[in-house]
Write a protein that holds these residues in place. Structure first.
Motif, mmCIF file in Angstrom:
data_model
loop_
_atom_site.group_PDB
_atom_site.id
_atom_site.type_symbol
_atom_site.label_atom_id
_atom_site.label_comp_id
_atom_site.label_asym_id
_atom_site.label_seq_id
_atom_site.Cartn_x
_atom_site.Cartn_y
_atom_site.Cartn_z
ATOM 1 N N ILE A 203 0.828 -1.206 0.000
ATOM 2 C CA ILE A 203 0.000 0.000 0.000
ATOM 3 C C ILE A 203 0.860 1.253 0.000
ATOM 4 O O ILE A 203 0.547 2.247 -0.683
ATOM 5 N N ASN A 204 1.968 1.238 0.737
ATOM 6 C CA ASN A 204 2.820 2.432 0.806
ATOM 7 C C ASN A 204 3.344 2.836 -0.565
ATOM 8 O O ASN A 204 3.359 4.019 -0.923
ATOM 9 N N ASN A 205 3.775 1.840 -1.342
ATOM 10 C CA ASN A 205 4.370 2.123 -2.652
ATOM 11 C C ASN A 205 3.405 1.891 -3.809
ATOM 12 O O ASN A 205 3.760 2.124 -4.973
ATOM 13 N N GLN A 206 2.207 1.397 -3.492
ATOM 14 C CA GLN A 206 1.210 1.029 -4.517
ATOM 15 C C GLN A 206 1.820 0.111 -5.582
ATOM 16 O O GLN A 206 1.679 0.331 -6.793
ATOM 17 N N THR A 207 2.498 -0.934 -5.121
ATOM 18 C CA THR A 207 3.154 -1.860 -6.054
ATOM 19 C C THR A 207 2.569 -3.260 -5.936
ATOM 20 O O THR A 207 2.257 -3.742 -4.842
ATOM 21 N N PHE A 208 2.451 -3.921 -7.081
ATOM 22 C CA PHE A 208 1.967 -5.290 -7.197
ATOM 23 C C PHE A 208 3.140 -6.195 -7.538
ATOM 24 O O PHE A 208 3.995 -5.839 -8.356
ATOM 25 N N SER A 209 3.200 -7.369 -6.923
ATOM 26 C CA SER A 209 4.252 -8.323 -7.271
ATOM 27 C C SER A 209 3.750 -9.747 -7.075
ATOM 28 O O SER A 209 2.900 -10.018 -6.229
ATOM 29 N N LYS A 210 4.275 -10.647 -7.870
ATOM 30 C CA LYS A 210 3.934 -12.061 -7.768
ATOM 31 C C LYS A 210 4.801 -12.696 -6.690
ATOM 32 O O LYS A 210 6.013 -12.495 -6.661
ATOM 33 N N VAL A 211 4.195 -13.496 -5.804
ATOM 34 C CA VAL A 211 4.925 -14.099 -4.692
ATOM 35 C C VAL A 211 5.270 -15.552 -4.977
ATOM 36 O O VAL A 211 6.424 -15.962 -4.893
ATOM 37 N N LEU A 212 4.268 -16.352 -5.321
ATOM 38 C CA LEU A 212 4.541 -17.770 -5.586
ATOM 39 C C LEU A 212 3.421 -18.378 -6.400
ATOM 40 O O LEU A 212 2.267 -17.945 -6.349
ATOM 41 N N SER A 213 3.774 -19.401 -7.173
ATOM 42 C CA SER A 213 2.804 -20.156 -7.954
ATOM 43 C C SER A 213 3.225 -21.618 -7.952
ATOM 44 O O SER A 213 4.378 -21.949 -7.651
ATOM 45 N N VAL A 214 2.281 -22.494 -8.286
ATOM 46 C CA VAL A 214 2.552 -23.922 -8.402
ATOM 47 C C VAL A 214 2.118 -24.337 -9.801
ATOM 48 O O VAL A 214 0.971 -24.120 -10.194
ATOM 49 N N GLU A 215 3.007 -24.921 -10.553
ATOM 50 C CA GLU A 215 2.741 -25.231 -11.956
ATOM 51 C C GLU A 215 1.514 -26.133 -12.114
ATOM 52 O O GLU A 215 1.394 -27.172 -11.475
ATOM 53 N N HIS A 216 0.593 -25.684 -12.965
ATOM 54 C CA HIS A 216 -0.616 -26.430 -13.319
ATOM 55 C C HIS A 216 -1.526 -26.703 -12.120
ATOM 56 O O HIS A 216 -2.317 -27.645 -12.130
ATOM 57 N N GLU A 217 -1.413 -25.876 -11.087
ATOM 58 C CA GLU A 217 -2.315 -25.947 -9.947
ATOM 59 C C GLU A 217 -2.823 -24.547 -9.655
ATOM 60 O O GLU A 217 -2.081 -23.568 -9.788
ATOM 61 N N SER A 218 -4.101 -24.453 -9.256
ATOM 62 C CA SER A 218 -4.695 -23.161 -8.923
ATOM 63 C C SER A 218 -4.809 -23.015 -7.413
ATOM 64 O O SER A 218 -5.417 -23.864 -6.744
#
Length: 596
Positions: free
Chosen positions: A232-247
């Motif tokens: 919120i302070n910087n109004q920035t979006f970033s991806k943290v983690l994902s798992v391949e072929h899983e939602s």
């Protein structure tokens, strides 16, 4: 030697459902919502004792359970006979009668969102004064004052997370099941959680990991849901983690352990993970069930799970950091073990356009097999048939019926693009997927052409009606459980807060008149020649009773063989055990009657 008859219908349906739970801050008490006594009520266990006792007698479905952090009361939401107009009640900490706290007109909705850390303020959503878009409010329990926080605009808007200092709020705005944007409101400022809210994506399950840091689930620019962060302070979006072929479908934060826990969906099963935020290490954990319906993490680091598997009904489990699970409830089929039931095979077939459709095939055991197959199109439609216990399935399997459940296009668990394929196409692509699945059954010897039944509920009921009308030659008889029969009337009769999303989900009855006519089951009355059983809850707010009344009346005018069962005290489902038993006894008798 004493011999016993086959298990009765009642044995399968004496299992109970558990729809939700909560654990007290000191983990000495667990409360869950269940129809253990035949109706939906709240039950408690004073841990480590796991003998349940009645905690609150309401005889109604419960939408949430929440302990007061200071141990003074318990909050819960109840509706009336399945009408889904939930309102908020308080119950004494040691149980008793529920007292209305946030209520009003019985036709209005009051949905719980959050409870302040001191237990003095309830955050909630309400349809009052804004039935289509909903308003967010906060109720002060000390002085009973009530403050408007946000007026829903454009589309249904939900307050989804509140920061610990109660200065920042995350809202979700739904334009469709596959298009849900998120924004943070802090004072007079608002910030979009994702870089481009006009791009079609979903945002959900936000959690504040710090006063100015939000973690959440999204599929922004991705086929599968992943965990993202907004500063919120910087109004920035970033991806943290994902798992391949899983939602990723559930996200929980342990402040004390600085750890995230997440549940992912992979086809017909769920997978549990722990993510250590400091080391950025993702660890896959064991899970005691195939489908995880609720996950809770306590301050001590204990994990609690509510879930089920194909041969095991709802149960609640506890674990320390996701290892060595202990089963706290002992919900089982009366007189039967998991070995007496059927685990489905996961199979795939190619549809009309060569798209691969994953499905569950429940094969009746050889000693029970009666040679008949039931084709089951699931509800949703943006849902999926998964490895979840269904009393109905196991009862039918025990009676010798094989069951085939395809996850046709529009089903969840196979990527964002696949889910969107049903939007504004309820009756063409999914229907042809079902037809291809039926032919696959015949070609592979899982069903004879003269021994196939059709059964479905909700969207599956709609598909049952449509398949019956357009492809009657495939079926001996059909069972429709609260399925829409006419898209023109259905689109105008859904709950008010659904109406803003109907255009993207289903379409516009004027603009898409030709498609609505083509995809409405009522268009094909002349070819609905096979025997039918239609089941409907009188209080159903999603698929109103008139949808079933209409098609039953028209079929009766044509002197067709149609039976109609209306449950006066049920909505979109069966919350009362005797009703459930009555429905499935009636269904079983109907199928038996129409066998050769």
């Amino acid at each position: 030697m004493i011999t016993f008859p086959k298990p009765t219908v009642e044995q399968f349906f004496r299992t109970y459902v558990i729809t939700g739970f909560d654990v007290s801050p000191n983990e000495e008490r667990l409360i869950f919502s269940s129809n253990l006594d035949g109706n939906m009520n709240l039950w408690a266990m004073d841990l480590p004792d796991t003998y349940p006792y009645l905690f609150a007698h309401q005889d109604e479905s419960c939408s949430f359970i929440k302990f007061d952090p200071k141990g003074r009361y318990v909050l819960a939401g109840f509706d009336r006979d399945g009408d889904e107009n939930h309102q908020i009640y308080a119950i004494p900490y040691n149980g008793g009668m529920a007292k209305p706290i946030v209520t009003g007109d019985p036709q209005e909705k009051y949905f719980f969102t959050d409870l302040s850390d001191d237990g003095e303020r309830i955050y909630y959503m309400t349809s009052e004064e804004n039935p289509s878009f909903m308003n967010a409010r906060v109720r002060n329990l000390e002085n009973d004052s009530d403050t408007l926080l946000n007026i829903g605009e454009v589309s249904p808007t939900e307050l989804a997370a509140v920061s610990d200092d109660e200065q920042a709020f995350v809202y979700l705005r739904a334009f469709a099941n596959t298009y849900v944007t998120g924004f943070v409101k802090q004072g007079e400022e608002t910030y979009d959680l994702t870089p481009d809210p006009k791009r079609i994506h979903v945002t959900f399950d936000p959690v504040f990991v710090a006063p100015n840091t939000v973690y959440f689930i999204t599929d922004f620019e991705s086929e599968y849901n992943y965990v993202a962060k907004f500063d919120i302070n910087n109004q920035t979006f970033s991806k943290v983690l994902s798992v391949e072929h899983e939602s990723v479908e559930q996200l929980k934060f342990s402040k004390e352990k600085n750890t995230l826990y997440l549940v992912t969906e992979k086809g017909v099963t769920d997978i549990l993970y722990r993510y250590e935020m400091e080391t950025e290490k993702l660890v896959r954990l064991s899970a005691p069930v195939d489908v995880i319906e609720q996950l809770k993490v306590t301050k001590s680091g204990n994990l609690y799970i509510l879930g089920r598997s194909a041969t095991a009904p709802h149960n609640i489990f506890r674990s320390k950091f996701g290892e060595n699970w202990k089963q706290l409830t002992n919900n089982r089929v009366l007189g039967l073990s998991s070995d007496d039931m059927v685990i489905p095979e996961v199979v795939s077939y190619q549809s009309f356009d060569e798209m691969e459709i994953e499905s569950l095939l429940f094969k009746a055991k050889p000693e029970n097999d009666n040679g008949y197959t039931i084709f089951w199109p699931h509800g949703g439609p943006q849902a999926a048939e998964r490895k979840s216990f269904r009393s109905m399935f196991q009862c039918l399997l025990n009676r010798g019926y094989t069951i085939f459940a395809p996850n046709f296009r529009g089903s969840t668990g196979y990527g964002s693009s696949f889910v969107k394929l049903v939007e504004q196409d309820w009756g063409e692509g999914p229907r042809l997927d079902c037809v291809a699945g039926i032919e696959w059954l015949f070609e592979n010897g899982f069903s004879d052409r003269d021994k196939l039944f059709l059964v479905g509920g909700s969207y599956g009921g709609y598909m049952t009606l449509l398949l019956h009308g357009r492809h009657p030659e495939y079926f001996k008889a059909c069972v429709d459980i609260f399925g829409p029969s006419d898209l023109f009337t259905f689109v105008n009769s859904v709950p008010a807060h659904w109406k803003p999303i109907m255009d993207r989900w289903l379409g516009d009855p004027e603009r898409d008149k030709e498609r609505f006519e083509k995809d409405s089951p009522v268009t094909y009355l002349e070819s609905m020649t096979k025997p039918m059983l239609v089941i409907q809850g009188a209080k159903d707010p999603r698929v109103v009773k008139e949808e079933s009344d209409n098609i039953v009346a028209k079929l009766q005018e044509e002197d067709r063989d149609v039976e109609y069962l209306v449950l006066e005290d049920e909505g979109h489902g069966f919350s009362k055990k005797e009703n459930e038993i009555n429905v499935y006894k009636r269904m079983l008798d109907f199928l038996e009657k129409h066998k050769d």
